[in-house]
Design a protein around this motif. Structure first.
Motif, short mmCIF file in Angstrom:
data_model
loop_
_atom_site.label_atom_id
_atom_site.label_comp_id
_atom_site.label_asym_id
_atom_site.label_seq_id
_atom_site.Cartn_x
_atom_site.Cartn_y
_atom_site.Cartn_z
N GLU A 1 0.84 -1.20 0.00
CA GLU A 1 0.00 0.00 0.00
C GLU A 1 0.87 1.25 0.00
O GLU A 1 0.62 2.20 -0.76
CB GLU A 1 -0.93 0.01 1.21
N LEU A 2 1.89 1.27 0.84
CA LEU A 2 2.76 2.43 0.91
C LEU A 2 3.58 2.59 -0.38
O LEU A 2 3.82 3.71 -0.83
CB LEU A 2 3.69 2.34 2.12
N SER A 3 3.97 1.48 -1.00
CA SER A 3 4.67 1.55 -2.28
C SER A 3 3.81 2.24 -3.33
O SER A 3 4.28 3.09 -4.08
CB SER A 3 5.06 0.15 -2.77
N ALA A 4 2.52 1.88 -3.38
CA ALA A 4 1.61 2.49 -4.34
C ALA A 4 1.43 3.98 -4.06
O ALA A 4 1.44 4.81 -4.98
CB ALA A 4 0.25 1.79 -4.31
N ALA A 5 1.29 4.35 -2.78
CA ALA A 5 1.13 5.75 -2.42
C ALA A 5 2.39 6.55 -2.78
O ALA A 5 2.30 7.66 -3.33
CB ALA A 5 0.83 5.88 -0.94
N LEU A 6 3.55 5.98 -2.50
CA LEU A 6 4.81 6.66 -2.85
C LEU A 6 4.97 6.77 -4.35
O LEU A 6 5.45 7.79 -4.87
CB LEU A 6 6.00 5.91 -2.23
N TYR A 7 4.58 5.73 -5.08
CA TYR A 7 4.64 5.74 -6.53
C TYR A 7 3.84 6.92 -7.08
O TYR A 7 4.32 7.69 -7.91
CB TYR A 7 4.10 4.41 -7.05
N VAL B 1 1.04 12.60 0.76
CA VAL B 1 0.78 11.20 0.44
C VAL B 1 -0.69 11.09 0.06
O VAL B 1 -1.56 11.58 0.77
CB VAL B 1 1.10 10.29 1.65
N PRO B 2 -1.01 10.46 -1.10
CA PRO B 2 -2.42 10.32 -1.51
C PRO B 2 -3.24 9.58 -0.46
O PRO B 2 -2.72 8.71 0.25
CB PRO B 2 -2.34 9.51 -2.80
N LYS B 3 -4.53 9.90 -0.38
CA LYS B 3 -5.42 9.27 0.60
C LYS B 3 -5.97 7.97 0.03
O LYS B 3 -6.52 7.94 -1.06
CB LYS B 3 -6.54 10.22 0.96
N ILE B 4 -5.87 6.91 0.81
CA ILE B 4 -6.35 5.60 0.38
C ILE B 4 -7.87 5.56 0.47
O ILE B 4 -8.46 6.02 1.45
CB ILE B 4 -5.71 4.46 1.21
N ILE B 5 -8.51 5.04 -0.56
CA ILE B 5 -9.96 4.84 -0.57
C ILE B 5 -10.25 3.37 -0.35
O ILE B 5 -11.10 3.00 0.45
CB ILE B 5 -10.58 5.30 -1.92
N ASP B 6 -9.54 2.52 -1.09
CA ASP B 6 -9.80 1.09 -1.06
C ASP B 6 -8.50 0.35 -1.34
O ASP B 6 -7.70 0.78 -2.16
CB ASP B 6 -10.85 0.74 -2.11
N PHE B 7 -8.30 -0.78 -0.65
CA PHE B 7 -7.11 -1.60 -0.87
C PHE B 7 -7.53 -3.06 -0.79
O PHE B 7 -8.16 -3.47 0.17
CB PHE B 7 -6.04 -1.29 0.19
N SER B 8 -7.20 -3.82 -1.82
CA SER B 8 -7.56 -5.24 -1.86
C SER B 8 -6.32 -6.04 -2.21
O SER B 8 -5.65 -5.74 -3.20
CB SER B 8 -8.65 -5.46 -2.92
N ILE B 9 -6.00 -7.04 -1.39
CA ILE B 9 -4.78 -7.82 -1.60
C ILE B 9 -5.11 -9.30 -1.74
O ILE B 9 -6.05 -9.80 -1.11
CB ILE B 9 -3.79 -7.59 -0.43
N PRO C 1 4.95 -14.04 -8.09
CA PRO C 1 4.61 -13.09 -7.03
C PRO C 1 4.13 -13.77 -5.74
O PRO C 1 3.54 -14.85 -5.80
CB PRO C 1 3.50 -12.24 -7.64
N ILE C 2 4.42 -13.13 -4.61
CA ILE C 2 3.89 -13.62 -3.34
C ILE C 2 2.55 -12.97 -3.03
O ILE C 2 1.76 -13.50 -2.27
CB ILE C 2 4.88 -13.41 -2.16
N ALA C 3 2.29 -11.80 -3.67
CA ALA C 3 1.01 -11.11 -3.46
C ALA C 3 0.78 -10.12 -4.60
O ALA C 3 1.72 -9.59 -5.18
CB ALA C 3 1.00 -10.38 -2.12
N THR C 4 -0.49 -9.91 -4.89
CA THR C 4 -0.88 -8.84 -5.82
C THR C 4 -1.95 -8.01 -5.11
O THR C 4 -2.66 -8.53 -4.24
CB THR C 4 -1.46 -9.40 -7.14
N ALA C 5 -2.04 -6.75 -5.49
CA ALA C 5 -3.01 -5.88 -4.82
C ALA C 5 -3.51 -4.81 -5.79
O ALA C 5 -2.86 -4.51 -6.80
CB ALA C 5 -2.39 -5.22 -3.59
N ARG C 6 -4.66 -4.24 -5.44
CA ARG C 6 -5.24 -3.12 -6.16
C ARG C 6 -5.56 -2.05 -5.14
O ARG C 6 -6.09 -2.35 -4.07
CB ARG C 6 -6.52 -3.55 -6.87
N ALA C 7 -5.23 -0.83 -5.50
CA ALA C 7 -5.48 0.29 -4.58
C ALA C 7 -6.12 1.44 -5.32
O ALA C 7 -5.74 1.74 -6.45
CB ALA C 7 -4.17 0.74 -3.93
N HIS C 8 -7.09 2.07 -4.67
CA HIS C 8 -7.71 3.29 -5.19
C HIS C 8 -7.30 4.42 -4.24
O HIS C 8 -7.40 4.27 -3.02
CB HIS C 8 -9.23 3.17 -5.20
N PHE C 9 -6.87 5.52 -4.82
CA PHE C 9 -6.45 6.67 -4.04
C PHE C 9 -7.20 7.91 -4.48
O PHE C 9 -7.47 8.09 -5.67
CB PHE C 9 -4.95 6.96 -4.22
#
Length: 153
Positions: free
Chosen positions: A72-78, A88-96, A135-143
């Motif tokens: 999640e933090l990687s996506a926000a930093l990206y 830092v962008p505000k997280i709306i939704d995170f699914s892993i 991969p050990i994990a994949t995720a989707r994030a909305h900011f």
């Protein structure tokens, strides 16, 4: 409006490929030990193996919450780096989706911007340890973003 000093710091970090000063602004990044470096035109996030991040000492394996927080933090930093945002962008939704155990090894993540709207962005994150193809994990994030991102020149 981005403060001129933060804008300069973001441009300098991107030009030099040294994102450590930006990571130091986020306490959780320091707590779990996130690192970031340029990989061509992209960014590669790393989470070095640390005994503090172990959740299952019998395997040993990285705690699932640490893996999720890292992604999640990687996506926000990206988004922060590529949009030159001062916050830092505000997280709306995170699914892993956890695909494999995160063993006590260095973990890496790469982000991909899937959709960028005026106020919401969608980012895909992939984390791996040995091979990026496993991969050990994949995720989707909305900011939620405050202003329309402007690409770095």
């Amino acid at each position: 409006m981005i403060p001129p000093e933060v804008h300069r710091q973001l441009r300098q970090a991107h030009a030099e490929g040294n994102y450590q000063p930006l990571l130091q602004l986020i306490p959780y990044a320091g707590l779990i030990g996130i690192e970031c470096k340029r990989d061509g035109d992209d960014l590669l996030f790393s989470l070095p193996a640390s005994k503090h991040n172990i959740g299952n000492p019998l395997l040993p394996a990285i705690h699932g919450g640490v893996i999720a927080g890292f992604m999640e933090l990687s996506a926000a930093l990206y988004l922060m780096i590529f949009s030159e945002s001062a916050t830092v962008p505000k997280i709306i939704d995170f699914s892993i989706d956890y695909l494999r155990a995160g063993h006590f090894r260095d973990t890496h993540a790469r982000c991909q911007l899937w959709r960028q709207g005026r106020r919401v962005t969608n980012v895909a994150i992939t984390a791996w340890q040995g091979s990026e193809q496993e991969p050990i994990a994949t995720a989707r994030a909305h900011f939620k973003i405050e202003e329309l991102p402007v690409p770095l020149k």
